[in-house]
Motif scaffolding. Structure first.
Motif, PDB file in Angstrom:
ATOM      1  N   LEU A 137      30.721  31.367  30.228  1.00  0.00           N
ATOM      2  CA  LEU A 137      31.766  32.222  29.671  1.00  0.00           C
ATOM      3  C   LEU A 137      32.605  31.512  28.618  1.00  0.00           C
ATOM      4  O   LEU A 137      33.190  32.151  27.759  1.00  0.00           O
ATOM      5  N   PHE A 138      32.658  30.194  28.676  1.00  0.00           N
ATOM      6  CA  PHE A 138      33.447  29.446  27.708  1.00  0.00           C
ATOM      7  C   PHE A 138      32.589  28.821  26.612  1.00  0.00           C
ATOM      8  O   PHE A 138      33.097  28.145  25.734  1.00  0.00           O
ATOM      9  N   ASP A 139      31.282  29.058  26.666  1.00  0.00           N
ATOM     10  CA  ASP A 139      30.393  28.621  25.587  1.00  0.00           C
ATOM     11  C   ASP A 139      30.534  29.581  24.410  1.00  0.00           C
ATOM     12  O   ASP A 139      31.026  30.711  24.572  1.00  0.00           O
ATOM     13  N   PRO A 140      30.097  29.174  23.226  1.00  0.00           N
ATOM     14  CA  PRO A 140      30.110  30.107  22.088  1.00  0.00           C
ATOM     15  C   PRO A 140      29.300  31.360  22.423  1.00  0.00           C
ATOM     16  O   PRO A 140      28.262  31.276  23.078  1.00  0.00           O
ATOM     17  N   MET A 141      29.804  32.505  21.998  1.00  0.00           N
ATOM     18  CA  MET A 141      29.109  33.765  22.261  1.00  0.00           C
ATOM     19  C   MET A 141      27.972  33.907  21.247  1.00  0.00           C
ATOM     20  O   MET A 141      28.219  34.171  20.075  1.00  0.00           O
ATOM     21  N   ARG A 196      37.015  41.189  22.358  1.00  0.00           N
ATOM     22  CA  ARG A 196      37.701  40.989  23.640  1.00  0.00           C
ATOM     23  C   ARG A 196      37.322  39.673  24.324  1.00  0.00           C
ATOM     24  O   ARG A 196      37.770  39.415  25.446  1.00  0.00           O
ATOM     25  N   ASN A 197      36.451  38.891  23.682  1.00  0.00           N
ATOM     26  CA  ASN A 197      35.954  37.657  24.309  1.00  0.00           C
ATOM     27  C   ASN A 197      35.416  37.931  25.707  1.00  0.00           C
ATOM     28  O   ASN A 197      35.764  37.255  26.683  1.00  0.00           O
ATOM     29  N   SER A 198      34.585  38.944  25.812  1.00  0.00           N
ATOM     30  CA  SER A 198      34.045  39.320  27.112  1.00  0.00           C
ATOM     31  C   SER A 198      32.599  39.786  26.955  1.00  0.00           C
ATOM     32  O   SER A 198      32.084  39.897  25.839  1.00  0.00           O
ATOM     33  N   TYR A 199      31.974  40.013  28.074  1.00  0.00           N
ATOM     34  CA  TYR A 199      30.613  40.549  28.097  1.00  0.00           C
ATOM     35  C   TYR A 199      30.603  41.827  28.914  1.00  0.00           C
ATOM     36  O   TYR A 199      31.176  41.874  30.007  1.00  0.00           O
ATOM     37  N   ARG A 200      29.949  42.831  28.393  1.00  0.00           N
ATOM     38  CA  ARG A 200      29.682  44.034  29.177  1.00  0.00           C
ATOM     39  C   ARG A 200      28.376  43.770  29.896  1.00  0.00           C
ATOM     40  O   ARG A 200      27.371  43.419  29.283  1.00  0.00           O
ATOM     41  N   MET A 201      28.393  43.910  31.203  1.00  0.00           N
ATOM     42  CA  MET A 201      27.215  43.669  32.018  1.00  0.00           C
ATOM     43  C   MET A 201      26.692  44.982  32.567  1.00  0.00           C
ATOM     44  O   MET A 201      27.473  45.812  33.039  1.00  0.00           O
ATOM     45  N   VAL A 202      25.386  45.159  32.500  1.00  0.00           N
ATOM     46  CA  VAL A 202      24.741  46.320  33.099  1.00  0.00           C
ATOM     47  C   VAL A 202      23.597  45.793  33.965  1.00  0.00           C
ATOM     48  O   VAL A 202      22.713  45.086  33.474  1.00  0.00           O
ATOM     49  N   MET A 246      32.865  41.136  32.126  1.00  0.00           N
ATOM     50  CA  MET A 246      33.224  39.778  32.525  1.00  0.00           C
ATOM     51  C   MET A 246      34.049  39.183  31.394  1.00  0.00           C
ATOM     52  O   MET A 246      33.638  39.247  30.231  1.00  0.00           O
ATOM     53  N   GLU A 247      35.214  38.624  31.733  1.00  0.00           N
ATOM     54  CA  GLU A 247      36.097  38.059  30.716  1.00  0.00           C
ATOM     55  C   GLU A 247      36.352  36.588  30.984  1.00  0.00           C
ATOM     56  O   GLU A 247      36.325  36.133  32.122  1.00  0.00           O
ATOM     57  N   ARG A 248      36.657  35.878  29.916  1.00  0.00           N
ATOM     58  CA  ARG A 248      37.082  34.488  30.037  1.00  0.00           C
ATOM     59  C   ARG A 248      38.556  34.483  30.444  1.00  0.00           C
ATOM     60  O   ARG A 248      39.382  35.070  29.762  1.00  0.00           O
ATOM     61  N   LEU A 249      38.857  33.856  31.539  1.00  0.00           N
ATOM     62  CA  LEU A 249      40.246  33.721  31.974  1.00  0.00           C
ATOM     63  C   LEU A 249      40.545  32.247  32.188  1.00  0.00           C
ATOM     64  O   LEU A 249      39.733  31.509  32.700  1.00  0.00           O
ATOM     65  N   ARG A 250      41.721  31.854  31.800  1.00  0.00           N
ATOM     66  CA  ARG A 250      42.116  30.450  32.005  1.00  0.00           C
ATOM     67  C   ARG A 250      43.054  30.326  33.157  1.00  0.00           C
ATOM     68  O   ARG A 250      43.752  31.139  33.543  1.00  0.00           O
TER      69      ARG A 250
END
Length: 86
Positions: free
Chosen positions: A15-19, A55-61, A82-86
């Protein structure tokens, strides 16, 4: 067992790697592997991770079928973010 801390897909590290395409494939493969290994009640049809760059997130299906159902069951779909949260 739900929420078993000993079972982890390792997605947090991605989640914290480059998208990019590599991260997407690693996330998809991690989810596929953990479901196939620890969820014997379903036949996995597919996993899709779609990056949402704004949104710095991934939509998962996750698409699956329930095994051993008394009646034929169509595919089920689980859709979440899924979102990156610190």
């Amino acid at each position: 067992k739900p929420f078993n801390p000993e079972i982890s897909s390792g997605i947090q590290q991605y989640l914290f790697d480059p998208m990019n395409d590599v991260s997407v494939k690693l996330i998809e493969k991690s989810v596929e592997t953990i479901i196939q290994k620890y969820e014997p009640r379903v036949d996995l049809v597919g996993v899709v991770a779609e990056p949402d760059y704004d949104r710095n997130s991934y939509r998962m299906v996750i698409v699956y079928r329930i095994k051993n159902s008394p009646q034929p069951v169509a595919t089920q779909e689980l859709d979440f973010f899924m979102e990156r949260l610190r």
